[in-house]
Design a protein around this motif. Sequence first.
Motif, PDB file in Angstrom:
ATOM      1  N   THR A   1       0.859  -1.182   0.000  1.00  0.00           N
ATOM      2  CA  THR A   1       0.000   0.000   0.000  1.00  0.00           C
ATOM      3  C   THR A   1       0.902   1.241   0.000  1.00  0.00           C
ATOM      4  O   THR A   1       2.085   1.159   0.372  1.00  0.00           O
ATOM      5  CB  THR A   1      -0.896   0.029   1.247  1.00  0.00           C
ATOM      6  N   PRO A   2       0.362   2.389  -0.381  1.00  0.00           N
ATOM      7  CA  PRO A   2       1.167   3.621  -0.305  1.00  0.00           C
ATOM      8  C   PRO A   2       1.697   3.885   1.108  1.00  0.00           C
ATOM      9  O   PRO A   2       2.825   4.351   1.271  1.00  0.00           O
ATOM     10  CB  PRO A   2       0.189   4.711  -0.735  1.00  0.00           C
ATOM     11  N   GLU A   3       0.908   3.549   2.118  1.00  0.00           N
ATOM     12  CA  GLU A   3       1.350   3.748   3.501  1.00  0.00           C
ATOM     13  C   GLU A   3       2.558   2.872   3.815  1.00  0.00           C
ATOM     14  O   GLU A   3       3.502   3.314   4.471  1.00  0.00           O
ATOM     15  CB  GLU A   3       0.208   3.442   4.489  1.00  0.00           C
ATOM     16  N   GLU A   4       2.536   1.619   3.337  1.00  0.00           N
ATOM     17  CA  GLU A   4       3.669   0.720   3.569  1.00  0.00           C
ATOM     18  C   GLU A   4       4.927   1.250   2.888  1.00  0.00           C
ATOM     19  O   GLU A   4       6.020   1.173   3.457  1.00  0.00           O
ATOM     20  CB  GLU A   4       3.353  -0.683   3.041  1.00  0.00           C
ATOM     21  N   VAL A   5       4.771   1.769   1.681  1.00  0.00           N
ATOM     22  CA  VAL A   5       5.920   2.322   0.965  1.00  0.00           C
ATOM     23  C   VAL A   5       6.504   3.499   1.738  1.00  0.00           C
ATOM     24  O   VAL A   5       7.719   3.606   1.917  1.00  0.00           O
ATOM     25  CB  VAL A   5       5.515   2.745  -0.473  1.00  0.00           C
ATOM     26  N   MET A   6       5.639   4.387   2.209  1.00  0.00           N
ATOM     27  CA  MET A   6       6.100   5.558   2.964  1.00  0.00           C
ATOM     28  C   MET A   6       6.794   5.131   4.260  1.00  0.00           C
ATOM     29  O   MET A   6       7.825   5.698   4.625  1.00  0.00           O
ATOM     30  CB  MET A   6       4.919   6.489   3.265  1.00  0.00           C
ATOM     31  N   GLN A   7       6.245   4.135   4.951  1.00  0.00           N
ATOM     32  CA  GLN A   7       6.866   3.650   6.185  1.00  0.00           C
ATOM     33  C   GLN A   7       8.239   3.045   5.901  1.00  0.00           C
ATOM     34  O   GLN A   7       9.188   3.268   6.653  1.00  0.00           O
ATOM     35  CB  GLN A   7       5.958   2.626   6.871  1.00  0.00           C
ATOM     36  N   HIS A   8       8.348   2.284   4.816  1.00  0.00           N
ATOM     37  CA  HIS A   8       9.634   1.673   4.464  1.00  0.00           C
ATOM     38  C   HIS A   8      10.667   2.745   4.120  1.00  0.00           C
ATOM     39  O   HIS A   8      11.815   2.678   4.580  1.00  0.00           O
ATOM     40  CB  HIS A   8       9.458   0.702   3.299  1.00  0.00           C
ATOM     41  N   LEU A   9      10.262   3.722   3.308  1.00  0.00           N
ATOM     42  CA  LEU A   9      11.199   4.791   2.944  1.00  0.00           C
ATOM     43  C   LEU A   9      11.646   5.575   4.178  1.00  0.00           C
ATOM     44  O   LEU A   9      12.823   5.933   4.304  1.00  0.00           O
ATOM     45  CB  LEU A   9      10.559   5.731   1.917  1.00  0.00           C
ATOM     46  N   THR A  10      10.722   5.827   5.085  1.00  0.00           N
ATOM     47  CA  THR A  10      11.065   6.558   6.305  1.00  0.00           C
ATOM     48  C   THR A  10      12.036   5.745   7.162  1.00  0.00           C
ATOM     49  O   THR A  10      13.028   6.285   7.666  1.00  0.00           O
ATOM     50  CB  THR A  10       9.786   6.896   7.111  1.00  0.00           C
ATOM     51  N   ALA A  11      11.774   4.456   7.307  1.00  0.00           N
ATOM     52  CA  ALA A  11      12.680   3.602   8.088  1.00  0.00           C
ATOM     53  C   ALA A  11      14.058   3.543   7.436  1.00  0.00           C
ATOM     54  O   ALA A  11      15.077   3.581   8.130  1.00  0.00           O
ATOM     55  CB  ALA A  11      12.087   2.192   8.220  1.00  0.00           C
ATOM     56  N   ALA A  12      14.096   3.477   6.112  1.00  0.00           N
ATOM     57  CA  ALA A  12      15.379   3.448   5.405  1.00  0.00           C
ATOM     58  C   ALA A  12      16.132   4.750   5.617  1.00  0.00           C
ATOM     59  O   ALA A  12      17.331   4.752   5.919  1.00  0.00           O
ATOM     60  CB  ALA A  12      15.152   3.200   3.908  1.00  0.00           C
ATOM     61  N   MET A  13      15.441   5.869   5.475  1.00  0.00           N
ATOM     62  CA  MET A  13      16.083   7.169   5.641  1.00  0.00           C
ATOM     63  C   MET A  13      16.652   7.332   7.061  1.00  0.00           C
ATOM     64  O   MET A  13      17.733   7.874   7.247  1.00  0.00           O
ATOM     65  CB  MET A  13      15.072   8.289   5.350  1.00  0.00           C
ATOM     66  N   ARG A  14      15.943   6.815   8.044  1.00  0.00           N
ATOM     67  CA  ARG A  14      16.379   6.944   9.436  1.00  0.00           C
ATOM     68  C   ARG A  14      17.441   5.912   9.820  1.00  0.00           C
ATOM     69  O   ARG A  14      17.917   5.896  10.950  1.00  0.00           O
ATOM     70  CB  ARG A  14      15.171   6.808  10.362  1.00  0.00           C
ATOM     71  N   GLY A  15      17.776   5.026   8.905  1.00  0.00           N
ATOM     72  CA  GLY A  15      18.799   4.024   9.192  1.00  0.00           C
ATOM     73  C   GLY A  15      18.296   2.887  10.055  1.00  0.00           C
ATOM     74  O   GLY A  15      19.079   2.187  10.687  1.00  0.00           O
ATOM     75  N   GLU A  16      16.991   2.651  10.064  1.00  0.00           N
ATOM     76  CA  GLU A  16      16.408   1.594  10.889  1.00  0.00           C
ATOM     77  C   GLU A  16      16.424   0.240  10.186  1.00  0.00           C
ATOM     78  O   GLU A  16      16.122  -0.772  10.796  1.00  0.00           O
ATOM     79  CB  GLU A  16      14.968   1.974  11.262  1.00  0.00           C
TER      80      GLU A  16
END
Length: 168
Positions: free
Chosen positions: A66-81
């Motif tokens: 879902t778009p929400e899952e994509v946004m969560q993944h990108l945010t986690a990647a950006m934060r180094g999680e």
Amino acid sequence: MDKLTLKQKRFVDAYIETGNATEAARMAGYSKKTANRIGTENLSKLVIRRAIQERLDAMEAAKTATPEEVMQHLTAAMRGEIREECIVSEGTGEGCSRARIMKKQISAHDRLKAAELLLKRYPTKPAREEQELRNEKLRAEVADLNTHTDEEAVVFEFSRKSETTEEN
């Protein structure tokens, strides 16, 4: 919409699993003697075909992010999680080494790419202001065109000439 009987529900489940109407009818509890006929008959019923299609659509939707899952993944990647596995080789002495799997944070390049992709989805204030200025300019141009409707229209006519070939 018609309701499915318990056997029809089992038939839908079995048909999705096997893709074979006769086998699905047997698995649903219909007799072996009539399984071929019942399987074909069940597939001809609109309510059963709809149930099968709805289940297949739901299964396909569950596989798609879902778009929400994509946004969560990108945010986690950006934060180094997000951690990724990599293989490292360690010396054990006497010229020998062994490999092991280690988890490490994703690269700075990947984190920057995630941030870039996030920013494309959330425009900055200057980008929003620039877009609004473009929109205002276009509105003004349209309004200007609408006020000059009594002027003579310019007509462009195009024609294509056929090419002639010269033989030597």
